[in-house]
Design a protein around this motif. Structure first.
Motif, mmCIF file in Angstrom:
data_model
loop_
_atom_site.group_PDB
_atom_site.id
_atom_site.type_symbol
_atom_site.label_atom_id
_atom_site.label_comp_id
_atom_site.label_asym_id
_atom_site.label_seq_id
_atom_site.Cartn_x
_atom_site.Cartn_y
_atom_site.Cartn_z
ATOM 1 N N ILE A 129 0.836 -1.202 0.000
ATOM 2 C CA ILE A 129 0.000 0.000 0.000
ATOM 3 C C ILE A 129 0.872 1.254 0.000
ATOM 4 C CG2 ILE A 129 -1.591 1.372 1.410
ATOM 5 C CD1 ILE A 129 -2.880 -1.306 2.280
ATOM 6 N N LYS A 130 1.884 1.249 0.849
ATOM 7 C CA LYS A 130 2.777 2.400 0.941
ATOM 8 C C LYS A 130 3.581 2.578 -0.338
ATOM 9 C CE LYS A 130 6.476 4.388 3.760
ATOM 10 N NZ LYS A 130 7.323 4.205 4.965
ATOM 11 N N MET A 131 4.154 1.495 -0.832
ATOM 12 C CA MET A 131 4.995 1.552 -2.023
ATOM 13 C C MET A 131 4.201 1.983 -3.252
ATOM 14 S SD MET A 131 7.255 -1.518 -3.753
ATOM 15 C CE MET A 131 5.783 -2.546 -4.009
ATOM 16 N N MET A 132 3.058 1.318 -3.478
ATOM 17 C CA MET A 132 2.264 1.624 -4.663
ATOM 18 C C MET A 132 1.549 2.959 -4.527
ATOM 19 S SD MET A 132 0.843 -2.223 -5.513
ATOM 20 C CE MET A 132 0.098 -1.723 -7.054
ATOM 21 N N GLY A 133 1.177 3.312 -3.281
ATOM 22 C CA GLY A 133 0.564 4.621 -3.064
ATOM 23 C C GLY A 133 1.535 5.741 -3.400
ATOM 24 N N ASN A 134 2.796 5.570 -3.027
ATOM 25 C CA ASN A 134 3.811 6.572 -3.359
ATOM 26 C C ASN A 134 4.033 6.668 -4.856
ATOM 27 O OD1 ASN A 134 4.278 7.270 -0.700
ATOM 28 N ND2 ASN A 134 5.972 5.819 -0.436
ATOM 29 N N ALA A 135 3.739 5.571 -5.572
ATOM 30 C CA ALA A 135 3.894 5.559 -7.027
ATOM 31 C C ALA A 135 2.645 6.082 -7.733
ATOM 32 C CB ALA A 135 4.212 4.153 -7.507
ATOM 33 N N GLY A 136 1.627 6.451 -6.945
ATOM 34 C CA GLY A 136 0.405 7.005 -7.524
ATOM 35 C C GLY A 136 -0.605 5.976 -7.978
ATOM 36 N N LEU A 142 -6.048 -3.181 -2.130
ATOM 37 C CA LEU A 142 -5.103 -3.608 -1.102
ATOM 38 C C LEU A 142 -5.573 -3.191 0.290
ATOM 39 C CD1 LEU A 142 -1.716 -2.789 -2.872
ATOM 40 C CD2 LEU A 142 -2.524 -5.061 -2.214
ATOM 41 N N GLU A 143 -6.171 -2.027 0.389
ATOM 42 C CA GLU A 143 -6.682 -1.569 1.683
ATOM 43 C C GLU A 143 -7.821 -2.469 2.162
ATOM 44 O OE1 GLU A 143 -7.604 2.420 0.680
ATOM 45 O OE2 GLU A 143 -5.634 3.211 1.320
ATOM 46 N N ALA A 144 -8.659 -2.909 1.222
ATOM 47 C CA ALA A 144 -9.744 -3.823 1.581
ATOM 48 C C ALA A 144 -9.178 -5.168 2.026
ATOM 49 C CB ALA A 144 -10.682 -4.010 0.392
ATOM 50 N N GLN A 145 -8.120 -5.604 1.348
ATOM 51 C CA GLN A 145 -7.475 -6.863 1.722
ATOM 52 C C GLN A 145 -6.863 -6.760 3.116
ATOM 53 O OE1 GLN A 145 -4.438 -8.151 -1.012
ATOM 54 N NE2 GLN A 145 -3.869 -9.916 0.216
ATOM 55 N N ALA A 146 -6.253 -5.620 3.418
ATOM 56 C CA ALA A 146 -5.659 -5.415 4.745
ATOM 57 C C ALA A 146 -6.722 -5.473 5.836
ATOM 58 C CB ALA A 146 -4.922 -4.075 4.789
ATOM 59 N N ASP A 147 -7.890 -4.884 5.580
ATOM 60 C CA ASP A 147 -8.984 -4.933 6.558
ATOM 61 C C ASP A 147 -9.465 -6.361 6.779
ATOM 62 O OD1 ASP A 147 -8.935 -2.196 6.938
ATOM 63 O OD2 ASP A 147 -10.486 -1.782 5.440
ATOM 64 N N GLU A 148 -9.515 -7.134 5.697
ATOM 65 C CA GLU A 148 -9.933 -8.534 5.805
ATOM 66 C C GLU A 148 -8.933 -9.331 6.645
ATOM 67 O OE1 GLU A 148 -10.549 -12.510 2.999
ATOM 68 O OE2 GLU A 148 -10.500 -10.521 2.060
#
Length: 289
Positions: A129-136, A142-148
């Motif tokens: 999430i952090k890596m791809m978020g920084n890449a735009g 991924l955030e939904a997967q993290a919550d699961e």
């Protein structure tokens, strides 16, 4: 000031380096041969996941032996004596071994294994999430997967029994493993103070921090030319990584007994690798070990 070695001390250092290289060569050959001998086999989940980490350790070992001077794995008309060339790979082997030990250990229950693997999945997910978020990139999936994954953990009875601070760090995605690094060092049988001293040294060279260049010397340390300091550092890490590779290989052979016959020292068969180590290639002459 650098300590000047006597002629005899230089001879001993040179012999020690050659022996460390030979030992690391042997350990790398056997590790890669065992990894490839495993192939596709049925195994318990914790063993299966540990084989992936073992393979990554093998790849870092191959990168080291292709970069250090006097290696039979590469042909070169010069020697490049730079400790920084192996520092990152050495660090990866050490941290990879700790993760390997964590995964290869048989869990006490299905709930414990579920907790261990989901903590690792959540750590991976939050880093993506952090890596791809920084890449735009769009990270909603991924955030939904993290919550699961967090839901799976909070509903797990084994996870519920952990200390509050441990659970907090696991749920944040900060923890790759449930135990602390110090606990894993004890599990590995590594002395904590020594580990962190070497870890800090490796980090300085892996990241080109000041320790790696403040004491560079003309025609010597840190220049790539042959020198006592880099030679001693490289030899020490070859020794430690060889020991670590051997221990990891032992654990893989315990899990897959049929791979034991693949361990033949520097005559082990695997690919890619030196021509004499490729499957089907004859071993001509005596291999220096």
């Amino acid at each position: 000031m650098e300590i000047q070695l006597t002629a005899e001390e230089k001879r001993q250092l040179n012999a020690g380096y050659n022996q460390a290289l030979a030992d690391f060569d042997k350990a790398t050959c056997e590790a890669m041969a065992v990894s490839q001998a495993i192939g596709v086999q049925m195994a318990e989940a914790h063993i299966g996941h540990s084989t992936y980490v073992f393979l990554r350790i093998c790849n870092h070992a191959a990168s080291i032996i292709c970069s250090v001077p006097r290696s039979r794995w590469v042909r070169a008309d010069f020697e490049h004596w730079d400790f920084g060339g192996m520092a990152g790979h050495s660090r990866a082997i050490l941290e990879g071994y700790l993760l390997f030990l964590y995964l290869v250990e048989k869990p006490g229950s299905a709930e414990e294994w579920s907790t261990k693997i989901n903590v690792m999945f959540l750590n991976d997910c939050t880093r993506r999430i952090k890596m791809m978020g920084n890449a735009g990139a769009d990270v909603k999936g991924l955030e939904a997967q993290a919550d699961e994954l967090r839901d799976r953990l909070t509903s797990n009875p084994w996870f519920a029994g952990l200390a509050g601070q441990v659970k907090k760090r696991c749920l944040s995605g900060d923890n790759l493993m449930i135990p602390s690094r110090d606990e894993m060092l004890e599990n590995a049988g590594w002395e904590k103070q020594h580990f962190y001293a070497m870890w800090d040294l490796l980090s300085q060279y892996a990241h080109a921090l000041p320790i790696s260049f403040f004491r560079m010397e003309p025609n010597g340390r840190g220049t790539g030319l042959e020198n006592d300091v880099d030679k001693a550092y490289i030899a020490r890490m070859l020794d430690w990584c060889a020991e670590t590779l051997t221990e990891a290989t032992n654990r893989m052979v315990e899990a897959f007994p049929g791979t034991a016959e693949a361990r033949k020292g520097t005559k082990s068969k695997f690919s890619p690798g030196p021509r004499s180590n490729r499957p089907g290639a004859p071993n001509r002459g005596k291999i220096k070990r």
